[in-house]
Design a protein around this motif. Structure first.
Motif, PDB file in Angstrom:
ATOM      1  N   CYS A 120       0.843  -1.197   0.000  1.00 54.56           N
ATOM      2  CA  CYS A 120       0.000   0.000   0.000  1.00 54.56           C
ATOM      3  C   CYS A 120       0.876   1.243   0.000  1.00 54.56           C
ATOM      4  CB  CYS A 120      -0.915   0.011   1.229  1.00 54.56           C
ATOM      5  SG  CYS A 120      -1.913   1.514   1.419  1.00 54.56           S
ATOM      6  N   VAL A 121       0.541   2.182  -0.876  1.00 53.83           N
ATOM      7  CA  VAL A 121       1.108   3.530  -0.845  1.00 53.83           C
ATOM      8  C   VAL A 121      -0.001   4.456  -0.373  1.00 53.83           C
ATOM      9  CG1 VAL A 121       1.975   5.438  -2.241  1.00 53.83           C
ATOM     10  CG2 VAL A 121       2.841   3.130  -2.611  1.00 53.83           C
ATOM     11  N   ALA A 122       0.237   5.148   0.729  1.00 54.58           N
ATOM     12  CA  ALA A 122      -0.771   6.020   1.326  1.00 54.58           C
ATOM     13  C   ALA A 122      -0.333   7.471   1.217  1.00 54.58           C
ATOM     14  CB  ALA A 122      -0.996   5.650   2.786  1.00 54.58           C
ATOM     15  N   VAL A 123      -1.309   8.353   1.045  1.00 56.94           N
ATOM     16  CA  VAL A 123      -1.027   9.786   0.998  1.00 56.94           C
ATOM     17  C   VAL A 123      -2.035  10.534   1.855  1.00 56.94           C
ATOM     18  CG1 VAL A 123       0.063   9.722  -1.285  1.00 56.94           C
ATOM     19  CG2 VAL A 123      -2.409  10.102  -1.115  1.00 56.94           C
ATOM     20  N   ASP A 124      -1.594  11.651   2.402  1.00 57.00           N
ATOM     21  CA  ASP A 124      -2.471  12.536   3.158  1.00 57.00           C
ATOM     22  C   ASP A 124      -1.806  13.907   3.194  1.00 57.00           C
ATOM     23  OD1 ASP A 124      -4.913  11.775   5.431  1.00 57.00           O
ATOM     24  OD2 ASP A 124      -4.040  13.784   5.457  1.00 57.00           O
ATOM     25  N   VAL A 125      -2.603  14.958   3.282  1.00 61.94           N
ATOM     26  CA  VAL A 125      -2.043  16.308   3.349  1.00 61.94           C
ATOM     27  C   VAL A 125      -1.703  16.710   4.769  1.00 61.94           C
ATOM     28  CG1 VAL A 125      -3.200  17.072   1.240  1.00 61.94           C
ATOM     29  CG2 VAL A 125      -4.351  17.352   3.448  1.00 61.94           C
ATOM     30  N   SER A 126      -2.069  15.900   5.753  1.00 64.92           N
ATOM     31  CA  SER A 126      -1.832  16.212   7.160  1.00 64.92           C
ATOM     32  C   SER A 126      -0.521  15.595   7.644  1.00 64.92           C
ATOM     33  CB  SER A 126      -2.983  15.676   8.017  1.00 64.92           C
ATOM     34  OG  SER A 126      -2.618  15.591   9.372  1.00 64.92           O
ATOM     35  N   PRO A 127       0.415  16.403   8.155  1.00 61.09           N
ATOM     36  CA  PRO A 127       1.637  15.831   8.727  1.00 61.09           C
ATOM     37  C   PRO A 127       1.351  14.872   9.877  1.00 61.09           C
ATOM     38  CG  PRO A 127       1.865  18.206   8.421  1.00 61.09           C
ATOM     39  CD  PRO A 127       0.424  17.879   8.183  1.00 61.09           C
ATOM     40  N   ALA A 135       3.502   5.249  12.367  1.00 60.99           N
ATOM     41  CA  ALA A 135       3.636   4.547  13.645  1.00 60.99           C
ATOM     42  C   ALA A 135       2.734   3.324  13.700  1.00 60.99           C
ATOM     43  CB  ALA A 135       3.317   5.500  14.791  1.00 60.99           C
ATOM     44  N   ASN A 136       1.537   3.438  13.156  1.00 66.85           N
ATOM     45  CA  ASN A 136       0.623   2.298  13.174  1.00 66.85           C
ATOM     46  C   ASN A 136       1.141   1.154  12.310  1.00 66.85           C
ATOM     47  OD1 ASN A 136      -1.424   3.044  14.989  1.00 66.85           O
ATOM     48  ND2 ASN A 136      -2.349   4.405  13.478  1.00 66.85           N
ATOM     49  N   ALA A 137       1.692   1.477  11.151  1.00 65.46           N
ATOM     50  CA  ALA A 137       2.256   0.426  10.300  1.00 65.46           C
ATOM     51  C   ALA A 137       3.369  -0.311  11.025  1.00 65.46           C
ATOM     52  CB  ALA A 137       2.767   1.030   8.998  1.00 65.46           C
ATOM     53  N   ALA A 138       4.212   0.442  11.739  1.00 67.19           N
ATOM     54  CA  ALA A 138       5.327  -0.175  12.453  1.00 67.19           C
ATOM     55  C   ALA A 138       4.839  -1.067  13.580  1.00 67.19           C
ATOM     56  CB  ALA A 138       6.259   0.910  12.995  1.00 67.19           C
ATOM     57  N   ARG A 139       3.859  -0.593  14.360  1.00 71.77           N
ATOM     58  CA  ARG A 139       3.399  -1.390  15.514  1.00 71.77           C
ATOM     59  C   ARG A 139       2.645  -2.641  15.071  1.00 71.77           C
ATOM     60  NH1 ARG A 139      -1.766   0.004  18.010  1.00 71.77           N
ATOM     61  NH2 ARG A 139      -0.775  -0.053  20.059  1.00 71.77           N
ATOM     62  N   LEU A 140       2.131  -2.628  13.824  1.00 70.60           N
ATOM     63  CA  LEU A 140       1.442  -3.805  13.294  1.00 70.60           C
ATOM     64  C   LEU A 140       2.377  -4.713  12.495  1.00 70.60           C
ATOM     65  CD1 LEU A 140      -1.834  -2.037  12.101  1.00 70.60           C
ATOM     66  CD2 LEU A 140      -1.643  -3.677  13.990  1.00 70.60           C
ATOM     67  N   GLY A 144       6.989  -2.705   6.223  1.00 70.81           N
ATOM     68  CA  GLY A 144       7.678  -3.106   5.011  1.00 70.81           C
ATOM     69  C   GLY A 144       6.786  -3.101   3.790  1.00 70.81           C
ATOM     70  N   ALA A 145       5.475  -3.101   3.999  1.00 69.65           N
ATOM     71  CA  ALA A 145       4.518  -3.127   2.886  1.00 69.65           C
ATOM     72  C   ALA A 145       3.728  -1.832   2.764  1.00 69.65           C
ATOM     73  CB  ALA A 145       3.538  -4.292   3.076  1.00 69.65           C
ATOM     74  N   TYR A 146       4.040  -0.853   3.617  1.00 70.84           N
ATOM     75  CA  TYR A 146       3.228   0.370   3.706  1.00 70.84           C
ATOM     76  C   TYR A 146       4.144   1.586   3.632  1.00 70.84           C
ATOM     77  CZ  TYR A 146      -0.427   3.485   5.650  1.00 70.84           C
ATOM     78  OH  TYR A 146      -1.353   4.482   5.860  1.00 70.84           O
ATOM     79  N   ALA A 147       3.909   2.438   2.668  1.00 64.51           N
ATOM     80  CA  ALA A 147       4.683   3.673   2.517  1.00 64.51           C
ATOM     81  C   ALA A 147       3.715   4.841   2.498  1.00 64.51           C
ATOM     82  CB  ALA A 147       5.495   3.645   1.227  1.00 64.51           C
ATOM     83  N   VAL A 148       4.001   5.881   3.256  1.00 65.03           N
ATOM     84  CA  VAL A 148       3.087   7.019   3.351  1.00 65.03           C
ATOM     85  C   VAL A 148       3.859   8.311   3.177  1.00 65.03           C
ATOM     86  CG1 VAL A 148       3.261   7.056   5.880  1.00 65.03           C
ATOM     87  CG2 VAL A 148       1.303   8.132   4.766  1.00 65.03           C
ATOM     88  N   SER A 149       3.229   9.291   2.538  1.00 67.33           N
ATOM     89  CA  SER A 149       3.874  10.585   2.338  1.00 67.33           C
ATOM     90  C   SER A 149       2.854  11.707   2.449  1.00 67.33           C
ATOM     91  CB  SER A 149       4.568  10.658   0.969  1.00 67.33           C
ATOM     92  OG  SER A 149       3.620  10.592  -0.086  1.00 67.33           O
TER      93      SER A 149
END
Length: 255
Positions: A120-127, A135-140, A144-149
């Motif tokens: 999954c590649v995730a995007v949001d305008v909110s820092p 943090a949620n991707a890491a705790r779950l 390694g499968a989730y990138a967000v910007s």
């Protein structure tokens, strides 16, 4: 129900059963537990969402951190996870994007539900959304499968089988009718969908043709009940789906 969640958190638990068992056993609270519970109740009196007070919330089969003013994970959106997972089936790993990820609950729950190897590649305008979803991707264990910007939906880059999005979809004129827990606490930017509720959804759809590949090429959306009909009127191939309460809530737009 709110008090049970708050008591459970004060007792160090993560589900309401902790509170129920403590009440049934007539277990007295320690001074520290009483202080925490009283502070929780005071915050709740100010109509602060329970999810912000306890700081984490279950969504589908995952638990995510939740911080104000990010959109609170809602049970209705869990139904979107089920719809997308059933639609994709066992058709191998999926490459998908989550436009407007917030806490990351939608994309992360989908990663948990889809075949192994999905990404999954995730995007949001909110820092804050970028920080919390990371943090949620890491705790779950899904980092390694989730990138967000920090990127608007209109600037999404990549090559994906499909896109999911729970964009701001409340028509601007309807914002005044929101409950205090929503209107006074959650980010207006995550709620206000413009005059007809489709401002950000159109950004997602406009960008989709440039980033979708393969045979599926679909965008899954959570929308106001009027949204699917408006999209069909604009010429989109749009199928709508009801939520468990019989309310039109979801749409699949095939490109």
């Amino acid at each position: 129900a709110s008090a049970e969640w708050l008591l459970a958190h004060a007792l160090g638990g993560t589900d309401r059963g902790v509170a129920a068992r403590a009440v049934a056993a007539r277990e007295p609270l320690s001074e520290a537990q009483r202080s925490t519970f009283d502070a929780h109740i005071e915050r709740r009196r100010n109509r602060e969402p329970v999810q912000y007070i306890v700081g984490a919330w279950g969504f589908h089969d995952v638990e995510v951190l939740v911080e104000a003013p990010l959109l609170v994970p809602r049970p209705e959106t869990e139904e979107l996870v089920d719809l997308v997972a059933a639609w994709w089936g066992s058709d191998g790993p999926a490459r998908f994007a989550d436009a407007g990820c917030g806490t990351g609950c939608l994309g992360l729950a989908l990663l948990n539900a889809l075949p192994a190897g999905s990404s999954c590649v995730a995007v949001d305008v909110s820092p804050k959304a970028v920080a919390v979803s990371t943090a949620n991707a890491a705790r779950l264990g899904l980092d390694g499968a989730y990138a967000v910007s920090e990127t608007p939906a209109a600037a999404l880059e990549g090559a994906f089988d499909f896109i999911v999005s729970n964009p701001p979809y409340i028509p601007s004129a309807d914002l005044v009718d929101l409950d205090a827990e929503v209107g006074e606490w959650e980010d207006p930017g995550a709620l206000d969908g413009g005059p007809d509720g489709l401002a950000v959804a159109r950004d997602v759809l406009d960008r989709a043709s440039a980033v979708l590949v393969g045979s599926r090429r679909s965008v899954w959306l959570e929308l106001d009940p009027t949204g699917p009909g408006l999209l069909r009127a604009e010429g989109f191939s749009c199928r709508s789906f009801d939520d468990a309460a019989g309310r039109v809530r979801f749409a699949r737009v095939d490109l």
